[in-house]
Design a protein around this motif. Structure first.
Motif, short mmCIF file in Angstrom:
data_model
loop_
_atom_site.label_atom_id
_atom_site.label_comp_id
_atom_site.label_asym_id
_atom_site.label_seq_id
_atom_site.Cartn_x
_atom_site.Cartn_y
_atom_site.Cartn_z
N UNK A 272 0.86 -1.18 0.00
CA UNK A 272 0.00 0.00 0.00
C UNK A 272 0.90 1.23 0.00
N UNK A 273 0.81 2.02 -1.06
CA UNK A 273 1.68 3.19 -1.23
C UNK A 273 0.88 4.45 -0.91
N UNK A 274 1.47 5.31 -0.08
CA UNK A 274 0.88 6.59 0.26
C UNK A 274 1.83 7.70 -0.19
N UNK A 275 1.32 8.63 -1.00
CA UNK A 275 2.16 9.67 -1.58
C UNK A 275 1.48 11.03 -1.39
N UNK A 276 2.26 12.03 -0.97
CA UNK A 276 1.78 13.40 -0.90
C UNK A 276 1.91 14.06 -2.28
N UNK A 277 0.81 14.70 -2.73
CA UNK A 277 0.78 15.31 -4.06
C UNK A 277 1.09 16.80 -3.94
N UNK A 278 2.16 17.29 -4.59
CA UNK A 278 2.45 18.72 -4.55
C UNK A 278 1.36 19.53 -5.24
N UNK B 199 -4.87 1.51 -11.74
CA UNK B 199 -4.69 1.31 -10.31
C UNK B 199 -5.84 1.97 -9.56
N UNK B 200 -6.47 1.25 -8.64
CA UNK B 200 -7.48 1.83 -7.76
C UNK B 200 -6.78 2.70 -6.71
N UNK B 201 -7.37 3.82 -6.38
CA UNK B 201 -6.72 4.71 -5.42
C UNK B 201 -7.77 5.45 -4.63
N UNK B 202 -7.32 6.06 -3.54
CA UNK B 202 -8.16 6.93 -2.71
C UNK B 202 -7.39 8.22 -2.49
N UNK B 203 -8.10 9.36 -2.55
CA UNK B 203 -7.47 10.68 -2.41
C UNK B 203 -8.04 11.37 -1.18
N UNK B 204 -7.14 11.98 -0.40
CA UNK B 204 -7.53 12.71 0.80
C UNK B 204 -6.90 14.11 0.73
N UNK B 205 -7.66 15.09 1.12
CA UNK B 205 -7.12 16.44 1.17
C UNK B 205 -6.05 16.53 2.26
N UNK B 206 -5.01 17.28 1.95
CA UNK B 206 -3.89 17.42 2.88
C UNK B 206 -3.93 18.83 3.46
N UNK C 233 2.73 22.92 1.18
CA UNK C 233 3.37 22.53 -0.08
C UNK C 233 2.59 21.45 -0.82
N UNK C 234 1.67 20.77 -0.15
CA UNK C 234 0.96 19.66 -0.76
C UNK C 234 -0.54 19.91 -0.68
N UNK C 235 -1.25 19.43 -1.69
CA UNK C 235 -2.69 19.64 -1.72
C UNK C 235 -3.49 18.38 -1.43
N UNK C 236 -2.89 17.21 -1.52
CA UNK C 236 -3.63 15.99 -1.26
C UNK C 236 -2.67 14.84 -1.00
N UNK C 237 -3.22 13.76 -0.48
CA UNK C 237 -2.48 12.51 -0.33
C UNK C 237 -3.24 11.42 -1.05
#
Length: 445
Positions: free
Chosen positions: A3-9, A25-32, A37-41
């Motif tokens: 399971x990979x978790x990445x912060x999106x700039x 790839x199935x994914x889930x997005x969360x607001x950061x 510096x980042x807008x979502x994870x």
């Protein structure tokens, strides 16, 4: 599955999600909201072999290398597109980022490393003196040598000079410390009643086994290095493989230290040569396997320079192993020659006994005092023959000389023969009636 978790700039959210959609790839997005510096994870499941190529795609989509990326090992993932991902990434090896993290974890702090290494050496030295294979193997469970052996190769492959230097330093300094510890321990034990006076450690089988290294020892080291690399790449059995690596290094290091303590330079040198050969073999096998598996530096621009460095390092280590293997080859050849001489001598004398067919005379044993060092120094083989002769039969007075002449002519080398005689009795093979026992009558009081 990972399971990979990445912060999106900021400004790259759309490109990142499009990349994941393109990869299926199935994914889930969360607001950061924690950092500006980042807008979502985004988090998504992917097979272990897919982490590296997917992350390369995300970096091209705008994920910075200094962004937070977390890779977790998962137990179960339920997804409609999971089977498609497994088919797309069928390999079993982990990503270079995960490999790098595991290599860091395997190289413990200096205090922890040396504490466990010295304890392992103490236990292994005790096992050698007790001739206890179980104790020696038990000591290997404690030895922390797998981490430095793997981290040195990982650092070279991934272009991390600091990790490489530390891995090499821990291996070299650690094994020197192990030899010194065994030497000090051996000297101290000689001052006590725990070791018999005049003990010749060369007669202890567990020590003798490591003072006559041959090419089989090289196969042990190469196999241990490959097994260690595979266990890290695939995340299985690393503890047990660490035992195999330690078996190839700590017992010969302890043997070398005991050779120093007991004033036996031959034992000390043989043990040290075995340690160095095994150390080089483990490192070159791990380095080669990581390279063949396709691991590349974290910085893609450094690939060509690292490739040249890897090739040169493999060549240097291979040349060093080849030079030291001359010693292994000499020991292997001389051991074969001496054992073949003893076997041929036994066969030759037994054949002469069978042809003579002397009633009552029996060839009890034939041994040869002929070690590899005797062959190298040109010393004469000493053959010891034990013959059983009945009491009423005359012993040939010149038997030793006759056999000496025959064996010298047979093997084209001078031989010293010593014959010993023992009185024998041979049953006629018939079962005789046993006499009845005399039983005393009971007395009552």
């Amino acid at each position: 599955m990972r399971l990979v978790q990445v912060l999106i700039p900021k400004g790259t959210r759309s490109a990142v999600l499009d990349t994941l959609d393109h990869q299926g790839i199935d994914y889930a997005v969360f607001d950061e909201v924690g950092r500006g510096d980042f807008e979502a994870m985004v988090q998504f499941p992917v097979p272990p072999s897919g982490v590296e190529p997917v992350m390369d795609e995300l970096i091209e989509a705008g994920i910075r290398e200094d962004a937070y990326t977390i890779v977790l090992s998962t137990e179960t993932v339920v997804s409609q597109r999971l089977s498609a991902l497994v088919e797309r990434f069928p390999g079993l090896r982990i990503s270079r980022e995960e490999l790098y993290a595991r290599a860091q974890d395997l190289a413990p702090a200096n205090s922890t490393f040396f504490a466990f290494l010295l304890l392992s050496t103490v236990i292994a030295t005790t096992g050698l003196l007790l001739d206890s294979a179980a104790t020696i193997i038990g000591a290997m469970v404690v030895a922390p040598l797998m981490g430095p052996a793997v981290s040195a190769s990982v650092g070279t492959i991934l272009d991390d000079p600091g990790m490489t230097r530390r891995g090499v330093k821990l291996q070299v300094v650690g094994l020197v410390a192990a030899i010194a510890t065994a030497a000090v321990m051996g000297w101290l034990l000689q001052q006590t009643v725990l070791i018999p006076p005049g003990l010749d450690i060369r007669t202890i089988p567990q020590i003798a086994e490591r003072t006559s290294p041959n090419f089989l020892s090289l196969f042990l080291a190469l196999g241990s290095g490959i097994a260690g690399s595979l266990s890290i790449m695939r995340g299985s059995g690393s503890t047990l493989v660490g035992v195999a690596i330690a078996v190839a290094l700590v017992p010969p290091a302890a043997t070398s230290g005991l050779g120093i303590a007991f004033g036996l330079p031959g034992v000390a040198i043989a043990g040290a040569v075995l340690v160095v050969v095994n150390l080089l073999a483990i490192n070159v096998s791990a380095l080669t396997l990581f390279w063949v598996a396709g691991f590349k530096p974290l910085d893609a621009g450094a690939f060509e320079g690292v490739r040249a460095s890897i090739v040169s390092r493999i060549v240097v280590i291979a040349v060093a192993i080849a030079l030291l293997s001359i010693v292994l080859g000499a020991v292997t050849w001389t051991t074969f020659q001496t054992q073949a001489f003893e076997q041929q001598t036994r066969t030759e004398l037994q054949q002469q006994f069978d042809e003579a067919d002397i009633e009552g005379v029996e060839l009890v044993s034939v041994t040869a005092d002929y070690e590899p060092i005797d062959l190298l120094l040109g010393n004469e083989p000493r053959v010891n023959v034990l013959v059983g002769v009945p009491r009423d039969q005359e012993v040939p007075p010149d038997l030793a000389q006759r056999w000496d002449d025959q064996l010298t002519a047979e093997f084209d080398r001078d031989v010293v023969v010593r014959v010993g005689f023992i009185e024998t009795q041979v049953s006629d093979g018939r079962t005789r009636e046993r006499p009845e026992r005399l039983v005393s009558p009971g007395v009552s009081r």
